[in-house]
Enzyme design. Structure first.
Site, PDB file in Angstrom:
ATOM      1  N   GLY A  59       0.825  -1.213   0.000  1.00  0.00           N
ATOM      2  CA  GLY A  59       0.000   0.000   0.000  1.00  0.00           C
ATOM      3  C   GLY A  59       0.855   1.258   0.000  1.00  0.00           C
ATOM      4  O   GLY A  59       0.535   2.253  -0.666  1.00  0.00           O
ATOM      5  N   THR A  60       1.957   1.212   0.726  1.00  0.00           N
ATOM      6  CA  THR A  60       2.841   2.384   0.805  1.00  0.00           C
ATOM      7  C   THR A  60       3.389   2.734  -0.578  1.00  0.00           C
ATOM      8  O   THR A  60       3.405   3.906  -0.974  1.00  0.00           O
ATOM      9  CB  THR A  60       3.999   2.098   1.786  1.00  0.00           C
ATOM     10  OG1 THR A  60       3.434   1.746   3.054  1.00  0.00           O
ATOM     11  CG2 THR A  60       4.914   3.295   1.942  1.00  0.00           C
TER      12      THR A  60
ATOM     13  N   GLN B 104      -7.660   0.293   3.766  1.00  0.00           N
ATOM     14  CA  GLN B 104      -8.528  -0.326   4.781  1.00  0.00           C
ATOM     15  C   GLN B 104      -9.947  -0.574   4.274  1.00  0.00           C
ATOM     16  O   GLN B 104     -10.713  -1.277   4.922  1.00  0.00           O
ATOM     17  CB  GLN B 104      -8.587   0.556   6.047  1.00  0.00           C
ATOM     18  CG  GLN B 104      -7.275   0.631   6.800  1.00  0.00           C
ATOM     19  CD  GLN B 104      -6.841  -0.700   7.419  1.00  0.00           C
ATOM     20  OE1 GLN B 104      -7.617  -1.654   7.524  1.00  0.00           O
ATOM     21  NE2 GLN B 104      -5.584  -0.778   7.825  1.00  0.00           N
TER      22      GLN B 104
ATOM     23  N   GLY C 113      -2.312  -5.906  -0.375  1.00  0.00           N
ATOM     24  CA  GLY C 113      -2.686  -7.327  -0.321  1.00  0.00           C
ATOM     25  C   GLY C 113      -2.837  -7.874   1.087  1.00  0.00           C
ATOM     26  O   GLY C 113      -3.793  -8.586   1.388  1.00  0.00           O
ATOM     27  N   HIS C 114      -1.913  -7.477   1.986  1.00  0.00           N
ATOM     28  CA  HIS C 114      -1.914  -8.146   3.297  1.00  0.00           C
ATOM     29  C   HIS C 114      -3.043  -7.679   4.207  1.00  0.00           C
ATOM     30  O   HIS C 114      -3.204  -8.199   5.314  1.00  0.00           O
ATOM     31  CB  HIS C 114      -0.544  -8.031   3.982  1.00  0.00           C
ATOM     32  CG  HIS C 114      -0.215  -6.679   4.553  1.00  0.00           C
ATOM     33  ND1 HIS C 114      -0.327  -6.413   5.899  1.00  0.00           N
ATOM     34  CD2 HIS C 114       0.233  -5.547   3.980  1.00  0.00           C
ATOM     35  CE1 HIS C 114       0.064  -5.157   6.120  1.00  0.00           C
ATOM     36  NE2 HIS C 114       0.404  -4.607   4.971  1.00  0.00           N
TER      37      HIS C 114
ATOM     38  N   THR D 157      10.828  -7.192 -11.808  1.00  0.00           N
ATOM     39  CA  THR D 157      10.227  -8.507 -12.101  1.00  0.00           C
ATOM     40  C   THR D 157       9.034  -8.745 -11.191  1.00  0.00           C
ATOM     41  O   THR D 157       9.113  -8.513  -9.986  1.00  0.00           O
ATOM     42  CB  THR D 157      11.291  -9.619 -11.903  1.00  0.00           C
ATOM     43  OG1 THR D 157      12.357  -9.343 -12.810  1.00  0.00           O
ATOM     44  CG2 THR D 157      10.724 -10.996 -12.174  1.00  0.00           C
TER      45      THR D 157
ATOM     46  N   CYS E  47       5.442   4.149  21.356  1.00  0.00           N
ATOM     47  CA  CYS E  47       6.588   4.608  22.136  1.00  0.00           C
ATOM     48  C   CYS E  47       7.515   5.441  21.249  1.00  0.00           C
ATOM     49  O   CYS E  47       8.091   4.927  20.295  1.00  0.00           O
ATOM     50  CB  CYS E  47       7.325   3.395  22.689  1.00  0.00           C
ATOM     51  SG  CYS E  47       8.508   3.872  23.924  1.00  0.00           S
TER      52      CYS E  47
HETATM   53  N1  PLP Z   1      -2.663   3.061   4.271  1.00  0.00           N
HETATM   54  C1  PLP Z   1      -3.405   2.621   5.292  1.00  0.00           C
HETATM   55  C2  PLP Z   1      -4.706   3.292   5.576  1.00  0.00           C
HETATM   56  C3  PLP Z   1      -2.968   1.560   6.073  1.00  0.00           C
HETATM   57  O1  PLP Z   1      -3.710   1.143   7.097  1.00  0.00           O
HETATM   58  C4  PLP Z   1      -1.716   0.964   5.769  1.00  0.00           C
HETATM   59  C5  PLP Z   1      -1.181  -0.112   6.620  1.00  0.00           C
HETATM   60  O2  PLP Z   1      -1.494  -0.214   7.784  1.00  0.00           O
HETATM   61  C6  PLP Z   1      -0.989   1.459   4.679  1.00  0.00           C
HETATM   62  C7  PLP Z   1      -1.486   2.500   3.949  1.00  0.00           C
HETATM   63  C8  PLP Z   1       0.328   0.844   4.291  1.00  0.00           C
HETATM   64  O3  PLP Z   1       0.127  -0.393   3.630  1.00  0.00           O
HETATM   65  P1  PLP Z   1       1.338  -1.405   3.488  1.00  0.00           P
HETATM   66  O4  PLP Z   1       1.593  -1.970   4.839  1.00  0.00           O
HETATM   67  O5  PLP Z   1       0.840  -2.429   2.520  1.00  0.00           O
HETATM   68  O6  PLP Z   1       2.475  -0.635   2.967  1.00  0.00           O
END
Ligand code: PLP
Length: 391
Positions: free
Chosen positions: A71-72, A178, A199-200, A236, A324
């Protein structure tokens, strides 16, 4: 290890069906999807199918899906594509409650020539839409609004915002990490330009994600390299994980209704049980505008980390709303943006359920958490002072 896993907004279990779909591509069929030989081509054809399945989940065309590593990366790709395609525009709009994948990127851009408008939320985590609309300008390159908040679960009105932006030449991106897999998402109906998926978070493995890019949206790659993903993302292909993500999207698509009914009812049972049985427990987030699997509850005058540790001894997994930093516990930026008082933000716990949870597990938590809170409060100097104690 037997656990009661209620931390599905952090990550999810790989569905057994997903693992089965992936295994041949981790073992026997290791060919490179771009190779000319049939051994690689076989893998390539499975990636085509996976792309169709991801697209089907959000009603996109397969050509609008780019596979990424997470996602990042999808977020970074979307933002960089938008700002590179509109180099003269130097204004960005986002919210105060984005995930660090967006928040930290925009903080970086704010130090590097961009003006960032951070849209506030109210005490229930609801977005101030008037503030957003009042700050749109000719200079705005991108508006990035998450679809649903990872901590509070509050859902933002993406359809409504997209409608408002439709007549302007502003790229609209949503971090839907989410939302996808928990809510019905229809990109054709919404009309946003780009949308991030991970995906995760939907029972595929870690290390794979996707970015939806609406046909006609100006795009330039973030990962510059080979010609993979039709020159939109070099590298790849992570073939087994992509195939797993396709399977996961197919599965969650058939579970959306179950999440809206059975999972929602378990979440409500958990939430109602805890709010009823624990004094000074407060719900964070607007009750009727949340992800059906998420509840975020503050247990006043104790620390979330302590609650997590004691729950952990019983095998219960959840998350706290404080982290923390430099040796002291800091409430999350999301809870701070919602104005949750310090004494409550410190003791906030997020439970996020999935279709793998059972009512028995919910009842176990409702029975076992209140005595934990009571024990911790009896050790807490703030609680002992009695000034705050509700009889
Ligand atoms: N955006 C949101 C709203 C998330 O909750 C998360 C992960 O917790 C991310 C982005 C990042 O996703 P990833 O862990 O696949 O990089």
């Amino acid at each position: 290890m037997d656990v009661i896993y209620m931390d599905n907004n952090a990550t999810t279990k790989i569905a057994p069906e997903v693992l089965d779909a992936m295994m041949p591509y981790l073992t026997d069929y290791y060919g490179n999807a771009s190779s000319m030989h049939n051994f690689g081509g076989m893998v390539g054809r499975q990636i085509v199918e996976a792309r169709e399945k991801v697209a089907a989940l959000i009603n996109a065309d397969p050509g609008e899906i780019i596979f990424t590593s997470c996602g990042t990366e999808s977020d970074s790709t979307a933002v960089h594509a938008a700002i590179r395609s509109n180099p003269s525009k130097k204004h960005i709009i986002t919210t105060r409650v984005e995930h660090p994948a967006i928040k930290n990127l925009y903080e970086y851009l704010a130090k590097n020539g961009y003006r960032v408008t951070w849209v506030p939320v109210d005490s229930e985590g609801v977005l101030d839409l008037d503030f957003l609309y009042d700050h749109l300008s000719e200079d705005t390159a991108i508006v990035s609004i998450m679809w649903a908040n990872n901590e509070s679960g509050v859902i933002f009105p993406i359809d409504e915002i997209a409608e408002k932006l439709a007549s302007r030449k502003i790229v609209f991106h949503s971090d839907a990490v989410q939302a996808v897999g928990k809510l019905p998402v229809d990109v054709k109906k919404t009309g946003l330009n780009m949308m991030s998926i991970s995906g995760h978070k939907l029972h595929a493995p870690k290390g794979v994600g996707a970015l939806y890019v609406k046909k006609g949206t100006k795009f330039s790659p973030f990962m510059i390299g080979g010609h993979q993903e039709r020159n939109r993302r070099g590298g790849t292909e992570n073939s087994a994980s992509i195939i797993g993500m396709g399977k996961a999207c197919e599965l969650v698509g058939s579970h959306i209704e179950e999440i809206d009914t059975r999972v929602r009812s378990m979440r409500d049972r958990l939430e109602d049980g805890l709010l009823k049985n624990v004094p000074n427990a407060l719900l964070n987030g607007k009750k009727d505008a949340r992800l059906p699997n998420t509840t975020n509850i503050s247990f006043e005058y104790i620390e979330g980390e302590a609650i997590l540790l004691m729950m952990d001894q019983l095998g219960i997994c959840a998350s706290s709303g404080s982290a923390c930093t430099s040796g002291s516990l800091e409430p999350s930026h999301v809870l701070r943006a919602m104005g949750v008082p310090f004494t409550a933000a410190h003791g906030s716990i997020r439970f996020s359920l999935s279709t793998y949870n059972t009512e028995k597990e919910v009842d176990f938590v409702v029975e076992n958490l209140p005595p934990i809170i009571e024990r911790l409060r009896n050790m807490s100097p703030f609680w002992k002072e009695g000034a705050c104690k509700v009889q």
